[in-house]
Design an enzyme around this catalytic site. Structure first.
Site, PDB file in Angstrom:
ATOM      1  N   HIS A  72      50.018  47.523 -23.097  1.00 49.50           N
ATOM      2  CA  HIS A  72      50.538  48.817 -23.547  1.00 49.50           C
ATOM      3  C   HIS A  72      49.822  49.257 -24.812  1.00 49.50           C
ATOM      4  O   HIS A  72      49.771  48.528 -25.787  1.00 49.50           O
ATOM      5  CB  HIS A  72      52.047  48.734 -23.801  1.00 49.50           C
ATOM      6  CG  HIS A  72      52.844  48.803 -22.536  1.00 49.50           C
ATOM      7  ND1 HIS A  72      53.854  49.699 -22.346  1.00 49.50           N
ATOM      8  CD2 HIS A  72      52.732  48.109 -21.386  1.00 49.50           C
ATOM      9  CE1 HIS A  72      54.340  49.550 -21.127  1.00 49.50           C
ATOM     10  NE2 HIS A  72      53.687  48.584 -20.525  1.00 49.50           N
ATOM     11  N   TYR A 202      61.612  54.301 -27.555  1.00 47.03           N
ATOM     12  CA  TYR A 202      62.610  54.006 -28.585  1.00 47.03           C
ATOM     13  C   TYR A 202      63.292  55.332 -28.918  1.00 47.03           C
ATOM     14  O   TYR A 202      62.640  56.259 -29.391  1.00 47.03           O
ATOM     15  CB  TYR A 202      61.944  53.441 -29.838  1.00 47.03           C
ATOM     16  CG  TYR A 202      61.434  52.022 -29.688  1.00 47.03           C
ATOM     17  CD1 TYR A 202      60.232  51.743 -29.041  1.00 47.03           C
ATOM     18  CD2 TYR A 202      62.155  50.943 -30.205  1.00 47.03           C
ATOM     19  CE1 TYR A 202      59.773  50.435 -28.914  1.00 47.03           C
ATOM     20  CE2 TYR A 202      61.696  49.639 -30.092  1.00 47.03           C
ATOM     21  CZ  TYR A 202      60.508  49.386 -29.444  1.00 47.03           C
ATOM     22  OH  TYR A 202      60.056  48.097 -29.324  1.00 47.03           O
ATOM     23  N   PRO A 293      66.100  42.686 -32.686  1.00 47.67           N
ATOM     24  CA  PRO A 293      65.059  42.837 -31.670  1.00 47.67           C
ATOM     25  C   PRO A 293      64.268  44.151 -31.711  1.00 47.67           C
ATOM     26  O   PRO A 293      63.286  44.287 -30.982  1.00 47.67           O
ATOM     27  CB  PRO A 293      65.851  42.743 -30.357  1.00 47.67           C
ATOM     28  CG  PRO A 293      67.230  43.173 -30.716  1.00 47.67           C
ATOM     29  CD  PRO A 293      67.462  42.734 -32.124  1.00 47.67           C
ATOM     30  N   LYS A 297      59.736  41.242 -32.541  1.00 54.32           N
ATOM     31  CA  LYS A 297      58.977  40.278 -33.350  1.00 54.32           C
ATOM     32  C   LYS A 297      59.359  38.804 -33.158  1.00 54.32           C
ATOM     33  O   LYS A 297      58.581  37.918 -33.518  1.00 54.32           O
ATOM     34  CB  LYS A 297      59.135  40.616 -34.848  1.00 54.32           C
ATOM     35  CG  LYS A 297      58.436  41.887 -35.257  1.00 54.32           C
ATOM     36  CD  LYS A 297      56.938  41.729 -35.139  1.00 54.32           C
ATOM     37  CE  LYS A 297      56.221  43.049 -35.185  1.00 54.32           C
ATOM     38  NZ  LYS A 297      54.949  43.056 -34.483  1.00 54.32           N
ATOM     39  N   TYR A 385      53.494  46.890 -35.485  1.00 53.99           N
ATOM     40  CA  TYR A 385      53.949  46.621 -34.117  1.00 53.99           C
ATOM     41  C   TYR A 385      52.955  45.709 -33.386  1.00 53.99           C
ATOM     42  O   TYR A 385      53.355  44.771 -32.694  1.00 53.99           O
ATOM     43  CB  TYR A 385      54.145  47.941 -33.355  1.00 53.99           C
ATOM     44  CG  TYR A 385      55.056  47.821 -32.155  1.00 53.99           C
ATOM     45  CD1 TYR A 385      56.371  48.258 -32.190  1.00 53.99           C
ATOM     46  CD2 TYR A 385      54.594  47.244 -30.962  1.00 53.99           C
ATOM     47  CE1 TYR A 385      57.210  48.127 -31.093  1.00 53.99           C
ATOM     48  CE2 TYR A 385      55.422  47.097 -29.864  1.00 53.99           C
ATOM     49  CZ  TYR A 385      56.731  47.549 -29.933  1.00 53.99           C
ATOM     50  OH  TYR A 385      57.550  47.410 -28.840  1.00 53.99           O
TER      51      TYR A 385
HETATM   52  C1  PHB Z   1      62.271  43.875 -24.222  1.00 51.79           C
HETATM   53  O1  PHB Z   1      61.540  44.299 -23.316  1.00 51.79           O
HETATM   54  O2  PHB Z   1      63.123  43.003 -24.003  1.00 51.79           O
HETATM   55  C2  PHB Z   1      62.127  44.442 -25.578  1.00 51.79           C
HETATM   56  C3  PHB Z   1      61.105  45.331 -25.829  1.00 51.79           C
HETATM   57  C4  PHB Z   1      60.971  45.878 -27.096  1.00 51.79           C
HETATM   58  C5  PHB Z   1      61.850  45.536 -28.092  1.00 51.79           C
HETATM   59  C6  PHB Z   1      62.867  44.634 -27.837  1.00 51.79           C
HETATM   60  C7  PHB Z   1      63.017  44.082 -26.586  1.00 51.79           C
HETATM   61  O3  PHB Z   1      61.707  46.090 -29.315  1.00 51.79           O
END
Ligand code: PHB
Ligand code: APR
Length: 392
Positions: A72, A202, A293, A297, A385
């Protein structure tokens, strides 16, 4: 019994450490309370930083990751009814992240350790450490056979996660604990439906944060901010899809729905225990630190810790050079604190604090507007990120 490195915990940290040590000829034994199927089925995070992928590739662990992982080059930030792309390739020097579930990383690691003759003892109980301030630290445990065993080690690696025993073996008066519980949780689902997006979304919303992630071209992973007291029984699938549809709503875009394969609620916490070493005990991964989460990280920090630890133990055990081992805690904590700050920043920018006033919402929108219009601000997000400082 003797081994050079006694490793507690067969999560990503313990398993990868065992593999890295084996590559330079250092013997280890991994002890794990759970069964192999349990470890391989546990649903966890799913985003690997650029440096984590490079490391796994360098050490011969990326065959399936390269075949099945989804690269990605950015994420979307959604707020005020708009969706903006943050382009990591452009902003972070061509670096990207890869969506590949932690549970798959764990499967690959276990399979490889076993194929290479590595020693992993599953389903042990009553793991105990002793003598960590001597040069003969010991690990004792009851094996799956019911017999009590003792392992004499040169060093012990505590990779046993947040609820493990190793952190508590360090005298409390020497530990500095920094901790914050967030007043909300994530309700996560795994759904048998192709993702409705090409990059993770997000989403900031009056009802709370939402995240659209994925696992494969056929499986989506989605999260909703809920209150910390929420019970999963109060969230039938219809209610989850309705809330997701409402928060992600955008004219001309549709959220595809499908059968929910798994669901659960995860609390959100920041936690850092330092130092990460005491005598001959080294902590790595969730045993020493937890991040919420939102920045993806946790897994990457575990990988970074054991990469530093493997180099330090190689110098210590093969060349008698203690410099890297002495620097281990400080080296790791530098990255840990950067990731802790980034995760806190992403979390507080995107979630609604229960009881907060309109001021919080307006400030968050202003920050999101800044991140999506200023190249400097977007670069800050992108380089954190994909992983800062770069691991490889
Ligand atoms: C996930 O795919 O589980 C996931 C992706 C991004 C995040 C947290 C969890 O920031
Ligand atoms: N003895 C042996 N094993 C133990 C003990 C014990 N006393 N206590 C815990 N364990 C095992 C757990 O069953 C688990 O399999 O230690 C392992 C720790 O693994 P993880 O929790 O996956 O931690 P880590 O390897 O540090 O990986 C961090 O996991 O929680 C996620 O977000 C986090 O992605 C990050 C990653």
């Amino acid at each position: 019994m003797r081994t050079q490195v006694g490793i507690i915990g067969a999560g990503p940290a313990g398993l990868l450490l065992s593999h890295l040590l084996a590559r330079v000829g250092i013997d280890s034994v991994v002890l794990e309370t759970r069964s192999r199927p349990y470890c391989e089925a546990r649903q966890r995070a799913g985003v690997l930083e650029d440096g984590s992928v490079r490391l796994l590739r360098e050490v011969g662990l990326a065959e399936r990751l390269d075949a099945e992982g989804l690269e990605h080059g950015g994420i979307y930030l959604q707020f005020a009814g708009e969706r903006h792309h943050i382009d990591f390739r452009d902003l972070a020097g061509g670096r990207t992240v890869t969506v590949y579930a932690q549970t798959e990383v764990v499967k690959d690691l276990i399979a490889r350790r076993i194929a290479d003759g590595g020693k992993i003892e599953f389903e042990v109980t009553d793991t105990a450490v002793s003598g960590i301030d001597s040069d003969r630290p010991r690990l004792s445990y009851t094996g799956a056979d019911g017999a009590r065993h003792t392992l004499e080690c040169d060093v012990i690696a505590g990779c046993d996660g947040f609820h493990g025993i190793s952190r508590r073996a360090i005298p409390a008066r020497l530990c500095e604990i920094n901790e914050r519980d967030y007043p909300y949780a994530w309700l996560g689902i795994l759904a048998a439906v192709p993702p409705s997006t090409d990059e993770l979304i997000y989403c900031h919303h009056r009802d709370g944060f939402a995240l659209h992630s994925l696992r494969t071209p056929q499986i989506s992973r989605l999260y909703l901010q809920v209150s910390s007291q929420e019970k999963i029984e109060d969230w039938p699938d219809d209610r989850i899809w309705e809330a997701l549809g409402h928060r992600f709503a955008l004219p001309g875009w549709e959220l595809r729905e499908g059968p929910v394969l798994e669901k659960g609620i995860t609390p959100m916490r920041s936690f850092v225990s330092s130092p990460m070493r005491y005598g001959n005990l080294y902590l790595a991964g969730d045993a020493a630190h937890i991040v919420p989460p939102t920045g993806a990280k946790g897994l990457n920090l575990a990988i970074a810790d054991v990469s530093v630890l493997a180099d330090a133990l190689e110098a210590l055990l093969l060349a008698g050079d203690a410099r890297l081992a002495d620097a281990y805690s400080a080296t790791c904590l530098n990255r840990v604190w950067r990731s802790t700050h980034f995760s806190w920043w992403m979390t507080t920018m995107l979630h609604r604090t229960p009881g907060a006033d309109d001021m919080e919402f307006a400030l968050q929108e202003s920050q999101l507007r800044y991140v999506t219009t200023s190249r400097a601000a977007a670069t800050t997000l992108a380089e954190n990120y994909v992983g800062y400082p770069p691991l490889r």
